[in-house]
Design a protein around this motif. Structure first.
Motif, PDB file in Angstrom:
ATOM      1  N   LEU A 278       1.057  -1.143  -0.127  1.00 24.44           N
ATOM      2  CA  LEU A 278       0.100  -0.132  -0.053  1.00 24.44           C
ATOM      3  C   LEU A 278       0.736   1.293   0.165  1.00 24.44           C
ATOM      4  O   LEU A 278       2.026   1.158   0.433  1.00 24.44           O
ATOM      5  CB  LEU A 278      -1.027   0.048   1.258  1.00 24.44           C
ATOM      6  CG  LEU A 278      -1.894  -1.226   1.297  1.00 24.44           C
ATOM      7  CD1 LEU A 278      -2.666  -1.107   2.599  1.00 24.44           C
ATOM      8  CD2 LEU A 278      -2.653  -1.287   0.144  1.00 24.44           C
ATOM      9  N   PRO A 279       0.346   2.424  -0.479  1.00 20.09           N
ATOM     10  CA  PRO A 279       1.136   3.650  -0.746  1.00 20.09           C
ATOM     11  C   PRO A 279       1.278   4.302   0.744  1.00 20.09           C
ATOM     12  O   PRO A 279       1.021   5.541   0.614  1.00 20.09           O
ATOM     13  CB  PRO A 279       0.484   4.303  -1.811  1.00 20.09           C
ATOM     14  CG  PRO A 279      -1.057   3.867  -1.792  1.00 20.09           C
ATOM     15  CD  PRO A 279      -0.835   2.351  -1.259  1.00 20.09           C
ATOM     16  N   CYS A 280       1.950   3.696   1.575  1.00 18.56           N
ATOM     17  CA  CYS A 280       1.651   4.253   3.152  1.00 18.56           C
ATOM     18  C   CYS A 280       2.782   5.769   2.982  1.00 18.56           C
ATOM     19  O   CYS A 280       2.601   6.297   4.036  1.00 18.56           O
ATOM     20  CB  CYS A 280       2.363   3.267   4.016  1.00 18.56           C
ATOM     21  SG  CYS A 280       3.901   2.615   3.710  1.00 18.56           S
TER      22      CYS A 280
ATOM     23  N   SER B  79      -0.318  11.896  -1.123  1.00 18.08           N
ATOM     24  CA  SER B  79      -1.630  12.192  -1.688  1.00 18.08           C
ATOM     25  C   SER B  79      -2.622  10.896  -1.700  1.00 18.08           C
ATOM     26  O   SER B  79      -3.684  10.865  -2.305  1.00 18.08           O
ATOM     27  CB  SER B  79      -1.049  12.178  -3.116  1.00 18.08           C
ATOM     28  OG  SER B  79      -0.874  11.183  -3.896  1.00 18.08           O
ATOM     29  N   ALA B  80      -2.098   9.886  -0.874  1.00 20.18           N
ATOM     30  CA  ALA B  80      -3.028   8.765  -0.839  1.00 20.18           C
ATOM     31  C   ALA B  80      -3.575   8.673   0.505  1.00 20.18           C
ATOM     32  O   ALA B  80      -3.144   8.618   1.415  1.00 20.18           O
ATOM     33  CB  ALA B  80      -2.201   7.519  -0.902  1.00 20.18           C
ATOM     34  N   GLY B  81      -5.159   8.398   0.293  1.00 22.96           N
ATOM     35  CA  GLY B  81      -5.932   8.008   1.433  1.00 22.96           C
ATOM     36  C   GLY B  81      -6.369   6.844   1.314  1.00 22.96           C
ATOM     37  O   GLY B  81      -5.834   5.849   0.394  1.00 22.96           O
TER      38      GLY B  81
ATOM     39  N   THR C 175      -9.352  -0.118   4.815  1.00 26.43           N
ATOM     40  CA  THR C 175      -9.365  -0.349   3.355  1.00 26.43           C
ATOM     41  C   THR C 175      -9.939  -1.710   3.118  1.00 26.43           C
ATOM     42  O   THR C 175     -10.644  -1.660   1.865  1.00 26.43           O
ATOM     43  CB  THR C 175      -7.714  -0.620   3.097  1.00 26.43           C
ATOM     44  OG1 THR C 175      -6.977   0.620   3.445  1.00 26.43           O
ATOM     45  CG2 THR C 175      -7.634  -0.784   1.555  1.00 26.43           C
ATOM     46  N   ALA C 176      -9.949  -2.573   3.578  1.00 30.57           N
ATOM     47  CA  ALA C 176     -10.798  -4.023   3.314  1.00 30.57           C
ATOM     48  C   ALA C 176     -12.014  -3.544   2.727  1.00 30.57           C
ATOM     49  O   ALA C 176     -12.424  -4.302   1.777  1.00 30.57           O
ATOM     50  CB  ALA C 176     -10.364  -4.896   4.265  1.00 30.57           C
ATOM     51  N   PRO C 177     -12.813  -3.050   3.830  1.00 29.36           N
ATOM     52  CA  PRO C 177     -14.325  -2.982   3.085  1.00 29.36           C
ATOM     53  C   PRO C 177     -14.465  -2.035   1.960  1.00 29.36           C
ATOM     54  O   PRO C 177     -15.452  -2.240   1.158  1.00 29.36           O
ATOM     55  CB  PRO C 177     -15.022  -2.207   4.315  1.00 29.36           C
ATOM     56  CG  PRO C 177     -13.911  -1.748   5.218  1.00 29.36           C
ATOM     57  CD  PRO C 177     -12.716  -2.691   4.932  1.00 29.36           C
TER      58      PRO C 177
ATOM     59  N   GLY D  53       7.662   4.666   6.338  1.00 29.98           N
ATOM     60  CA  GLY D  53       7.156   5.919   6.755  1.00 29.98           C
ATOM     61  C   GLY D  53       5.663   5.591   6.444  1.00 29.98           C
ATOM     62  O   GLY D  53       5.485   4.879   5.586  1.00 29.98           O
ATOM     63  N   GLN D  54       5.007   6.466   7.422  1.00 28.23           N
ATOM     64  CA  GLN D  54       3.507   6.517   7.397  1.00 28.23           C
ATOM     65  C   GLN D  54       3.119   7.757   7.033  1.00 28.23           C
ATOM     66  O   GLN D  54       3.102   8.509   8.193  1.00 28.23           O
ATOM     67  CB  GLN D  54       2.873   5.745   8.394  1.00 28.23           C
ATOM     68  CG  GLN D  54       1.324   5.730   8.500  1.00 28.23           C
ATOM     69  CD  GLN D  54       0.795   5.048   7.196  1.00 28.23           C
ATOM     70  OE1 GLN D  54       0.986   4.158   7.025  1.00 28.23           O
ATOM     71  NE2 GLN D  54       0.036   5.760   6.524  1.00 28.23           N
ATOM     72  N   SER D  55       2.253   8.136   5.930  1.00 26.76           N
ATOM     73  CA  SER D  55       1.934   9.279   5.830  1.00 26.76           C
ATOM     74  C   SER D  55       0.581   9.488   6.736  1.00 26.76           C
ATOM     75  O   SER D  55       0.181   8.535   7.196  1.00 26.76           O
ATOM     76  CB  SER D  55       1.312   9.486   4.319  1.00 26.76           C
ATOM     77  OG  SER D  55       0.257  10.625   4.132  1.00 26.76           O
ATOM     78  N   ASP D  56       0.104  10.834   7.196  1.00 27.93           N
ATOM     79  CA  ASP D  56      -0.802  11.259   8.209  1.00 27.93           C
ATOM     80  C   ASP D  56      -2.266  11.297   7.143  1.00 27.93           C
ATOM     81  O   ASP D  56      -3.291  11.493   7.818  1.00 27.93           O
ATOM     82  CB  ASP D  56      -0.658  12.625   8.678  1.00 27.93           C
ATOM     83  CG  ASP D  56       0.682  12.287   9.673  1.00 27.93           C
ATOM     84  OD1 ASP D  56       0.759  11.127  10.197  1.00 27.93           O
ATOM     85  OD2 ASP D  56       1.048  13.469   9.996  1.00 27.93           O
ATOM     86  N   THR D  57      -2.017  11.350   5.849  1.00 27.45           N
ATOM     87  CA  THR D  57      -3.291  11.303   5.321  1.00 27.45           C
ATOM     88  C   THR D  57      -4.505  10.620   5.454  1.00 27.45           C
ATOM     89  O   THR D  57      -5.462  10.913   5.542  1.00 27.45           O
ATOM     90  CB  THR D  57      -2.942  11.345   3.602  1.00 27.45           C
ATOM     91  OG1 THR D  57      -1.965  12.449   3.189  1.00 27.45           O
ATOM     92  CG2 THR D  57      -4.220  11.545   2.809  1.00 27.45           C
TER      93      THR D  57
END
Length: 218
Positions: free
Chosen positions: A36-38, A42-44, A73-75, A148-152
């Motif tokens: 996943l684009p963690c 720009s990714a939620g 994400t799964a649902p 790294g993990q985005s806050d988005t």
């Protein structure tokens, strides 16, 4: 045979599942472990779902397994492609309009976790230690630096109005220090009306108890 789609939690990738994948494949199942684009600001969660949907194209009988934050994400994935089952593993379970950041308060986690820490003789106000919380039962050779993990994803509201009409089961680790098992039981009961299967281990059973997790998934 099924196709197991294994979604990692925050700041993680396909390596999280490296001990689980062989066990599932040994029983004849296909396994997909999308990254996943963690780290992408720009990714939620909707963009996370885009990645999963692209990865499963051409596969059927999908069992989507969601570790921790992947419960958001799964649902979403299950509203875009046919999914036979969702399996939550020590997962966050959202409701309509709730962001990943809000979940920590609205889920009721904090008071339960604080009480659990006090009962265990640990200072609930101490500085957060990821090794103590996430990796206390993970062998040192399996501990890797997190991505790294985005806050988005934590800022955007969950886009669905309700949980999709897909059979959903859950696995809860009895030694989870991040999401205590008693918290998970209540969250799953209130929000999904289900009772988790409980296994030994902490927050990351794919690394600490992979055989137990594989048996439960099968």
């Amino acid at each position: 045979m099924s196709t197991y789609v294994l979604l990692p939690g925050a700041a993680s990738d396909h390596r999280h599942w490296r001990l689980v994948v062989p066990g599932l494949r040994a029983h004849g199942h296909d396994v997909i472990t999308p990254d996943l684009p963690c780290e992408d600001d720009s990714a939620g969660f909707e963009e996370y779902a885009d990645v999963v949907v692209a990865a499963v194209r051409g596969y059927g009988d999908l069992v989507v397994v969601a570790q921790s934050m992947a419960g958001f994400t799964a649902p979403i994935v299950a509203t875009r492609v046919p999914v036979a089952r969702i399996v939550l593993v020590n997962a966050m379970v959202p409701v309509a309009g709730e962001s990943g950041g809000q979940w920590w308060e609205t889920s009721g986690l904090r008071p339960v976790r604080r009480a659990k820490e006090l009962r265990a003789g640990r200072d609930p106000d101490r500085e957060f230690d990821p090794v103590e919380i996430f990796l206390h039962d993970v062998p040192e050779e399996l501990r890797e630096e997190p991505l790294g993990q985005s806050d988005t994803p934590f800022a955007k509201p969950w886009p669905l109005q309700r949980w999709p009409d897909v059979p959903t089961t859950a696995v809860a680790s009895t030694g989870d220090r991040l999401f205590p098992v008693e918290f998970q039981r209540e969250l799953l009961r209130e929000r999904l009306g289900i009772t988790p299967v409980e296994i030994a281990g902490g927050h990351l059973p794919a690394l600490a108890n992979p055989d137990g997790l594989v048996r439960t998934l099968l």
